[in-house]
Every structure is written in structure tokens, then in C-alpha cells.
Write an enzyme that holds these catalytic residues in place. Structure first.
Site, short mmCIF file in Angstrom:
data_model
loop_
_atom_site.label_atom_id
_atom_site.label_comp_id
_atom_site.label_asym_id
_atom_site.label_seq_id
_atom_site.Cartn_x
_atom_site.Cartn_y
_atom_site.Cartn_z
N ASP A 479 0.77 -1.31 -0.09
CA ASP A 479 0.17 0.03 0.00
C ASP A 479 0.94 1.33 0.11
O ASP A 479 0.84 2.12 0.88
CB ASP A 479 -0.97 0.05 1.11
CG ASP A 479 -0.19 0.03 2.46
OD1 ASP A 479 0.96 -0.52 2.46
OD2 ASP A 479 -0.71 0.19 3.61
N GLU A 480 1.86 1.43 -1.26
CA GLU A 480 2.85 2.64 -1.27
C GLU A 480 2.86 2.74 -2.57
O GLU A 480 2.39 3.65 -3.24
CB GLU A 480 3.89 2.24 -0.32
CG GLU A 480 4.71 3.56 -0.15
CD GLU A 480 5.97 3.06 0.82
OE1 GLU A 480 6.82 3.99 1.23
OE2 GLU A 480 5.96 2.03 1.48
N GLU A 754 14.14 -5.01 -0.78
CA GLU A 754 14.44 -3.52 -0.03
C GLU A 754 15.17 -3.54 1.27
O GLU A 754 16.16 -2.62 1.37
CB GLU A 754 12.81 -3.11 0.48
CG GLU A 754 13.06 -1.70 1.27
CD GLU A 754 11.49 -1.35 1.79
OE1 GLU A 754 11.40 -0.20 2.05
OE2 GLU A 754 10.52 -2.33 2.00
#
Length: 957
Positions: A479-480, A754
Site C-alpha cells: 500500500d505505497e 528493499e
């Protein structure tokens, strides 16, 4: 090209404005670029002749220049809905002349808001026709469909449809989807800049009645942005559509159809739910013929309202010039398995971005559910890292036979999919993954003799593909999916090697400028910026405003593009100059710092070893010095002098504050040295050597495990090489323990993670709430790989001169690399056999290369054509037998002996000697630490076992 076959020189490619651009030009004065092919060695262009054809008139322009890239438009500017054709021939400095290239046909649609007559329309809720009511009804996650009808008269010769939306639109003519672009109009800084797309739809119209329509979903415009569950819509107003269709007839008549109050809308349809984060739901039972057949109305029609300029300011409209988002590739299912809970899981073998395409025959009302994730955990779909993103699609059948379906208004980042409710037996051939991203031209390649490095490079490539979707995002799955500026700042040099990103990043930089103006010169953390927080200046992130344009200029040499971004570059440096004050040290306040330093705890990724003030001031210097260089290129002499002086002041302040005469940094950490060396803050060769030695010591002392985050990672291998420690750089690159670049490869990663440990060695997902498995920032090391291993670097902006300088190391015995920066591909192939180094270089016409062989002090400049060298590099590859190991052997010598270090660590694990097992994390493998005096609190029996191990190792052949 029949016309050119009789000539020794051929114009092999000609393009306008940019490679991969949309079919319709976004400007009436496109630049022109071309490539030449010839067997004439050392061929250089002396001049060119451009012919421009508008209608039946042809005009010619001759120009004497060596440049074949970004040449100015030679005729009057094209207006809206214009067409022209160009062709070029070239003359070499040797007098050779090419034939003309084939004509390149060009066309424009609307070029500016002045060419746009269509207002935005939105659906009015049932029983009302007010704009305010339309806005209040925009809180659902469904779609809105719009339609109108038109009559095409005989003699139609051209039909151009142009469209944009508040949301994502899919336009149709008589039920046929228009064009092959998806997720249009993409995401830009909507408050200031909204792109439109133009399509040739002549072939979709038929004489007589036609239906024109579109489906609009929320897309990025209506998405809810935020963190920790606090989400809100980033842009005002309802889903809305603006379309104009220009019909031109043989007799010169022009008729234009626009969105207006005569259209109708519907809030129902087969797409019942759609969002970037949630996914898409499709119910085939709700399909109708309203967008297919003229004379067929929506089952539940709604009137439309015309939105006012306060919501739909037409001055924002601009034609898109970035390569369009398209379906790029299809990936087959690699395996179908059943999870421990009984779920059916599909593995596509590659972490990718896009959606699933299904071929199925589902009974009426039968629902199939598709859930997506990048990894598995304990055999189940690993959805925790998605946070609030559902990433779930639903298809409900209508019982009307087999059909093919895929979403159109969402996208997912995934390698695995869970399928629930499949009708009958699932055949893997009935489902495939669709890879979706901007359709950029591939320009750079690298292959080495090391398969794991090749996989690392593939991971970088796929990470870029997954995150170059409309804008450069941080990640494509949770959700980014925001345009984080720090990520692309460090990755831009890598990206501009792998693909031609001049149009893609050039478009995004227009949004940087727009959002920056709104923030008083501060470059926001994310661009476009839908977040409600006031933007703050942060080093490395805000520096995207200067360093991304600088990277593009270095790669493509386009001065006009650099000039476009120059005000943004200068505004950012001026903001930081004010923050730093007269001492030129940017300190205090919030900073991301060396984000995701591997030593930072999972819940505090900013807790890096390097002081954030060092990061901030180093970036202040870097941006200021590159701004000064840009000013010099653009002929802004006063700015060049001013910012050069400022840069020197920052450099002197940095060295005085943070560097000791012995070459030690105030923060004795990897990234501090990488910044000081890599950014050129240290200019004294002796000081650079001292700092390089200390950096190498730090790398060794941590067992060659990586010690850098987002900021230090792109720089550390370069810094080591500049400091005379290239072998340490290779050893660092090739380390496989956690954390390292190859650790994810060893864990089966197919994209860049990441975090260095997004998956822990035990197979569990990192406990931090922020964990992505497709995040290209840490893959920025590929830029060094391209230059050091591949040996290709621009020696001049636009690579009219290429530096070819392979760096040997790491037991790599061969490499092949190529880069096509516009003039044509330069290729480098080298092999190392024993001590014999063989290099083959191919240089494209109209360029030269400066070649330095490994270990050579001198360079050689060569022209276009094929060149080969063979040399002996015995001094560089000579190995010496390891010295006998004993209790006086330093820990740095042991860690340099991979076999000995591994055996010693295995013994420590067997003995339960946790102190020794912590040497890597604690950075204890030091040159001034003898083994014997380092074995504190190890019982005598354990010491004896160590001595026994050393004796065994000393008997190795």
C-alpha cells in the site's frame, strides 16, 4: 532500404524526440536523432542534410556538425493535428555520403490546452444533476462508464481520439478497446499537470452510427494514500472523463465530438470494484452492449455533469511524451502446488509486476479469486508485507462459454498467486502472468563468467521493470507504490544504462519541478506528492532534483532537457544553502540518512552508523558541484562561478569538520568514507589513499559483509577502487553471507530486495513492517558493474566518447557488455586466460573510445570499427601461497582466506563460542588483532581445537 544500398554509409535509424515515445508527437518542434552504419573505419560525421515534407512541399536544411543526436527541428513548428515527414542523409569527414534514410512519418494530435475543447464530465447520482452531488458520490471503489453516439459520414480519411481522465480510463469505439496502452493516463502531479493520449481510430469507425465510450476507475487519482492505516484520497473530485474525437473528411470538412452534457453515464457494469491497492472485481453477468452497439442505452443510465475549472482546470492538460505503459511480456506458470492449508498456489518463477490473464469457462455466478504475493512463508502466501493492500482480483462467470479475462484497472507485484474457486481442473496453460511497464527501449547489457553475478544483474533489471510503471516507484506491491525521490536518485545511473529513460524520467522530472514549486523549492519525499504533510528538505531524497537531470545529461547529452530542469536544480541548491547557513554544514533536523543500513533495527531503518549530518553536507556538495557544471554547459557563466565557489566552500567545510589529517572520518563507517571519496570531497591523493585504506579495513573487519544503506551502496565499490582497493571491492561484491548483494541470490531472489535481509536465513520474512522484495535502490551497484566489469562508461555526455576500462578482480574470467546511448551500440568483450588478457571493442560510427588496458598507465583513443588487444597481466593476477596460519595470524588475514574463515566459524558454531561468531557483526576481523589474543573466554580445550584446525589448514596443497 533500397536507396541506400549503393552507399558505403547508411542511416540505419531515424527518430523524432525520443526512442519509445507515443505515436503522436507531444511537441511541434521535435528534435531529430539518427544512427549510422558503415564499415568505413573511424567514420565521423561532417554534416547532414534534412528534408522535411509537409503536404507536397519539401524543404531542405544543411548543417555542418558532428552531432547526430537531438538536432533541432528544421522547419516551421507543426500545429495541432498536423502531419509531416522527415529524412536525413549524412556526409563524413572523409567525404563519404550516405543515401537518404526512408521517410519518417510524423503526426500531432492536440498539443496544448488551446487545442482542447472537451470539458470533464462526471456521472450525476440518480435523481440529481449537480456537480456537488457528483463529487459527494465519489467514495465508492467501482467504475463509471460513459457513452455517446456519433455518425461518421462517407469520405472519412482521419479520426484522432484524444482522452484523459480523473482516474484510469479505457476508451472503446464500437466495443473495441482503443490502442494498446494500459493504465492511462498514468500518474502525474495532477494539480499542475495531467497528460492526455491520442490515438488513430480511423479503422475502428464505420460509416453511419457509432458508439464512443469509456470506463473510468479510480486509479491513482482516486486512490487513498497514507501510512499505518490512515488513508485519504489524494486528489479532489469524482471520477471524470475528457475526450475529443476529431473527424476529418476528404473534402476538408472537420467534425469534432467532445464530452459534454449530451453524454450519458452509468455507475454499474461488469467491473464492480477497482483500485490500485485493493485489486479488481469483474462480474461477467453485468456486461451489456451499451459500449458496443449504437442505439443500446445503459441499463441504468445517469445524466452527466460538466465539472468546473475549480475541479478540472484545463490549463493542466499536456500531451504525454513518455513511453506508454503496455503489456510487455507473458510469463507461464512454472509450477502448481498445494499449500499446507490446502490452497492452490501458482509459481511463475519470477517476481514481476502486472496481472493474471485467465482462460476459463465459469458457470453463471461462479467466482474465482486471485490473491498475489511476492514470496511464500511456511508454504503459504506471504501477504503480511503487503500491509493494507489486498492485491486480490475476482472474476465471476456468466455461463456463456469460455472467455479470456484479465484486470484493466489495477496491477500487482507478485511471483506467486493463490487461486480459489477455479471451475474444474486447473490447467497451468489456462493462466499466465502479464508483465506490464513503460515500453522503454533496452539499451544496455552485461554478462559475466560468474552465474551468480549474472543473476544479480537480472534481479536489478527485473526490479527496474517492475518499478518503472508510469513513474519510478519504490515498490510495486504494498500500500505505497510511491515515487520516492531518494530511490531513483541513487538508481538513475543504472537505469539510464539499461534502458533509454530520457522520456520516462524526463516526464517525471516535470512533476518534480511542479511539486517543488508548490513547496517553495523543496523537493518532496515522493513525486507526485499526494500526501497531506508539508514537504521537508531531506538529503539524498531532495537531491533527485539535481542528480537525476545530471545523470540523464551524462548519458544522453541533451542540453535542452538539462535547460528545462535547470531552474529546479538551482531552486533545490538554494534551499539547502539557506538551511546550511554561512558555515556550509547542513546539520540538524530530520534526515533519512543512510537509510536501511543493515545494522539498523527492523523498526528504525534510519538508525545508521554514519552521522546524517555527514550525509547531508556531502550531498549538499554533490548537488552544488553538479549544478555548477550544468550552468557551465548552458552558458550561465555567473551561476557557474557562483556555485563553483559555493561547492569549494562546502568541500573545505566538510573536510575541516569531518575528516582528520590521517584520513579518518568522524563517523568511522563505510558510508562516510564512500561519500567522501566517491563524491570527490577528498582531493589530496594522499588523503584519498588513506581513506581508501581505512575503508578497506572496515570492509574486511566486517567479514566482507555489506555495511551500507541506500546512500552508501551505490558508492562503496567506486570509493574502494578510487582508494586503490579494487580487489576488496570485488570481494565485497561476491560475498554471499547475510548481508550482501549475493545473499538474496542464494535465497532464490529474482528481484532486488528493499532490505538486505528481507528474508532471514531461517526463511522467515523480516519482522519490520516495511519489507519489500522488489525495490531497486540497493541494486544501484549495477552502475559500477557496468563500468568496472563491463568496462563501459561515458567519457563525454551522450557517449560521443566512451571510456573503456575494465577492472580485473574477483576471479571473473570474462565479460560481455554493450551500451547504445543513441549513436549506436558500443560493445566490450574480454577474457582472461591465465595471465593473458584479450579485449575486443566495437565502436559505433561518429564516436570514439578511449581505451585503458588493465594495469596500463596510458590510454589509447580509437575510432569507429572493431578493435582488439592482447596483453599480459601477470602482475595483476599473480597469486602467492598463503602464509602458514598460527595464533599470531591477524584476523584480517584469516578472513581473506575464505576457506580458513569458513572452517573457523564452523568450529566456533560447534563449540558454541558466541564471541567468535559475533566477529563479523562486530567488525572484529581486524589487521591489528592476532587470532590468539582474540580468543577471549574460550576454554583451553577450545583453544586446542583451534590450534588443531590451523595445523590441518596448513597442510592444504
Amino acid at each position: 532500404m533500397p536507396e541506400a544500398t549503393a552507399f558505403p554509409v547508411v542511416v540505419s535509424a531515424l527518430w523524432a524526440e525520443g526512442r519509445g515515445r507515443p505515436d503522436f508527437l507531444a511537441t511541434g518542434t521535435p528534435t531529430l536523432s539518427w544512427q549510422v552504419q558503415t564499415d568505413v573505419p573511424g567514420w565521423l560525421q561532417h554534416s547532414y542534410e534534412l528534408e522535411t515534407r509537409v503536404g507536397s512541399a519539401v524543404q531542405a536544411e544543411r548543417r555542418q556538425t558532428v552531432h547526430s543526436q537531438h538536432q533541432p527541428w528544421p522547419a516551421e513548428p507543426l500545429g495541432a493535428y498536423a502531419s509531416a515527414a522527415v529524412r536525413v542523409r549524412v556526409t563524413g569527414t572523409d567525404g563519404s555520403v550516405s543515401g537518404f534514410s526512408p521517410w519518417l512519418e510524423l503526426g500531432t494530435g492536440p498539443l496544448s490546452p488551446a487545442d482542447w475543447a472537451a470539458p470533464f464530465i462526471a456521472a450525476a447520482p440518480a435523481g440529481t444533476e449537480s456537480e456537488s452531488d457528483a463529487e459527494s458520490d465519489a467514495d465508492d471503489r467501482g467504475t463509471t462508464r460513459f457513452r455517446t453516439e456519433l455518425t461518421a459520414a462517407p469520405g472519412l480519411v482521419s479520426a484522432v481520439l484524444s482522452a484523459t481522465a480523473h482516474g484510469i480510463y479505457q476508451a472503446v469505439v464500437n466495443g473495441q478497446v482503443v490502442g494498446d496502452e494500459v493504465l492511462t493516463p498514468g500518474w502525474t502531479s495532477y494539480d499542475d499537470r495531467l497528460t492526455f493520449q491520442s490515438y488513430d481510430v480511423t479503422g475502428l469507425l464505420r460509416e453511419g452510427a457509432n458508439v464512443l465510450g469509456a470506463t473510468v476507475a479510480d486509479g491513482w487519482y482516486g486512490e487513498r494514500f497514507g501510512f499505518d492505516g490512515n488513508f485519504q484520497q489524494g486528489y479532489p473530485g469524482p471520477r471524470a472523463l475528457s475526450v475529443q474525437l476529431r473527424l476529418e473528411y476528404a473534402d476538408g470538412r472537420v467534425h469534432t465530438v467532445i464530452t459534454d452534457e449530451r453524454w450519458t453515464a452509468s455507475g454499474t457494469g461488469p467491473v464492480t470494484r477497482a483500485g490500485i491497492y485493493p485489486g479488481e472485481s469483474f462480474d461477467a453477468r453485468l456486461a451489456d452492449a451499451a459500449l458496443v452497439d449504437p442505439g443500446t442505452a445503459f441499463p441504468h443510465p445517469l445524466p452527466v455533469v460538466v465539472l468546473g475549472a475549480d475541479v478540472a482546470n484545463p490549463a493542466r492538460l499536456t500531451p504525454s511524451f513518455a513511453p506508454p505503459v503496455r503489456r510487455i511480456e507473458y510469463v507461464a506458470v512454472q509450477s502448481v502446488t498445494t499449500s499446507p492449508s490446502g490452497a492452490t498456489l501458482l509459481d511463475f518463477g519470477q517476481n514481476l509486476v502486472g496481472w493474471l490473464e485467465l482462460s476459463l469457462d465459469a458457470p453463471a455466478g461462479h467466482a474465482v479469486t486471485l490473491r498475489h504475493a511476492e514470496v511464500l512463508e511456511n508454504g503459504e502466501l506471504g501477504v503480511r508485507p503487503l500491509r493494507f493492500a489486498e492485491a486480490t482480483d475476482h472474476f465471476t462467470g456468466d455461463g456463456d462459454g469460455r472467455r479470456t479475462w484479465s484486470p484493466a484497472f489495477t496491477f500487482h507485484g507478485f511471483r506467486y498467486a493463490e487461486v480459489t474457486g477455479w471451475p474444474g481442473e486447473l490447467c497451468p496453460e489456462d493462466i499466465r502472468a502479464v508483465v506490464v511497464h513503460n515500453d522503454m527501449v533496452r539499451t544496455g547489457h552485461l554478462q559475466t563468467s560468474n552465474p551468480k553475478l549474472n543473476q544479480l544483474h537480472q534481479n536489478v533489471l527485473w526490479g527496474m521493470r517492475g518499478n518503472f510503471l508510469s513513474l519510478p516507484t519504490d515498490c510495486p506491491q504494498r500500500d505505497e507504490r510511491l515515487g520516492w525521490t531518494g530511490d531513483i536518485q541513487v538508481f538513475a545511473p543504472t537505469a539510464s544504462y539499461l534502458y533509454d529513460v530520457s522520456g520516462f524520467l524526463g516526464s517525471w522530472l516535470r512533476d518534480v519541478d511542479a511539486d517543488q514549486r508548490r513547496a517553495g523549492g523543496v523537493v518532496p519525499f515522493v513525486v507526485p506528492n499526494p500526501l497531506p504533510m508539508t514537504p521537508m528538505a531531506a538529503a539524498a531524497w531532495g537531491d533527485a532534483g539535481t542528480l537525476v537531470p545530471d545523470a540523464l545529461f551524462e548519458r544522453y547529452g541533451d542540453e535542452a532537457a538539462l535547460a528545462t530542469q535547470y531552474p529546479s536544480m538551482r531552486a533545490w541548491v538554494d534551499v539547502v544553502d539557506d538551511l546550511a547557513g554561512p558555515d556550509h554544514l547542513w546539520s540538524g533536523g530530520f534526515q533519512f540518512g543512510d537509510w536501511l543500513d543493515p545494522s539498523a533495527p527492523p523498526q528504525n531503518p534510519a538508525a545508521a552508523k554514519t552521522d546524517p549530518d555527514i550525509v547531508a553536507t556531502a550531498y549538499f556538495f554533490r548537488s552544488t558541484s553538479r549544478l555548477a557544471a550544468a550552468a557551465e554547459v548552458l552558458g550561465r557563466d555567473e551561476d557557474a562561478a557562483r556555485y563553483s565557489q559555493l561547492a569549494e566552500g562546502i568541500r573545505a567545510a566538510f573536510v575541516a569538520e569531518y575528516v582528520t589529517p590521517a584520513g579518518r572520518m568522524l563517523s568511522d563507517a563505510h558510508t562516510a568514507y564512500a561519500l567522501a571519496i566517491g563524491f570527490g570531497l577528498l582531493t589530496d591523493p594522499a588523503l584519498v589513499a588513506k581513506a581508501g585504506t581505512r575503508l578497506a579495513e572496515l570492509v574486511r573487519s566486517h567479514g566482507y559483509r555489506i555495511g551500507t544503506g541506500f546512500v552508501g551502496t551505490p558508492l562503496i565499490c567506486d570509493a574502494l577502487c578510487l582508494g586503490g582497493q579494487s580487489e576488496v571491492a570485488y570481494r565485497l561484491l561476491l560475498e554471499e553471507g547475510c548481508p550482501s548483494w549475493l545473499y538474496p541470490v542464494s535465497m532464490g531472489a529474482t528481484t532486488i530486495w528493499e532490505r538486505w535481509d528481507s528474508i532471514l536465513p531461517d526463511g522467515s520474512i523480516n519482522p519490520g513492517e516495511m519489507t519489500s522484495f522488489n525495490h531497486y535502490a540497493l541494486g544501484a551497484v549495477a552502475d559500477w558493474m557496468h563500468r568496472a566489469i563491463g568496462g563501459i562508461a561515458p567519457a563525454e555526455p551522450g557517449s560521443r566518447v566512451t571510456l573503456v576500462e575494465p577492472v580485473l578482480g574477483g576471479d571473473i574470467t570474462s565479460a560481455s557488455a554493450s551500451l547504445d546511448s543513441g549513436n549506436g551500440p558500443v560493445t566490450v568483450d574480454w577474457t582472461l586466460t591465465g595471465s593473458t588478457f584479450a579485449l575486443a571493442v566495437s565502436v559505433p560510427p561518429n564516436t570514439t573510445a578511449v581505451v585503458r588496458l588493465p594495469g596500463a598507465a596510458e590510454t589509447e583513443e580509437v575510432g569507429s570499427g572493431a578493435h582488439e588487444w592482447v596483453t599480459d597481466v601477470a602482475e595483476l593476477v599473480a597469486t602467492t601461497a598463503p602464509a602458514p596460519l598460527g595464533m599470531q595470524t591477524s584476523l584480517s588475514e584469516i578472513i581473506n582466506d575464505a576457506e580458513a574463515a569458513s572452517a573457523l566459524q564452523a568450529l566456533f558454531a560447534e563449540l558454541g563460542y558466541v564471541i567468535g561468531l559475533g566477529w563479523t557483526t562486530g567488525g572484529r576481523w581486524k589487521s591489528n588483532s592476532p587470532l590468539g589474543t582474540s580468543l577471549i573466554m574460550l576454554p583451553p580445550a577450545g583453544v586446542a581445537r583451534v590450534q588443531q584446525l590451523l595445523a590441518e589448514l596448513n597442510t592444504r596443497p
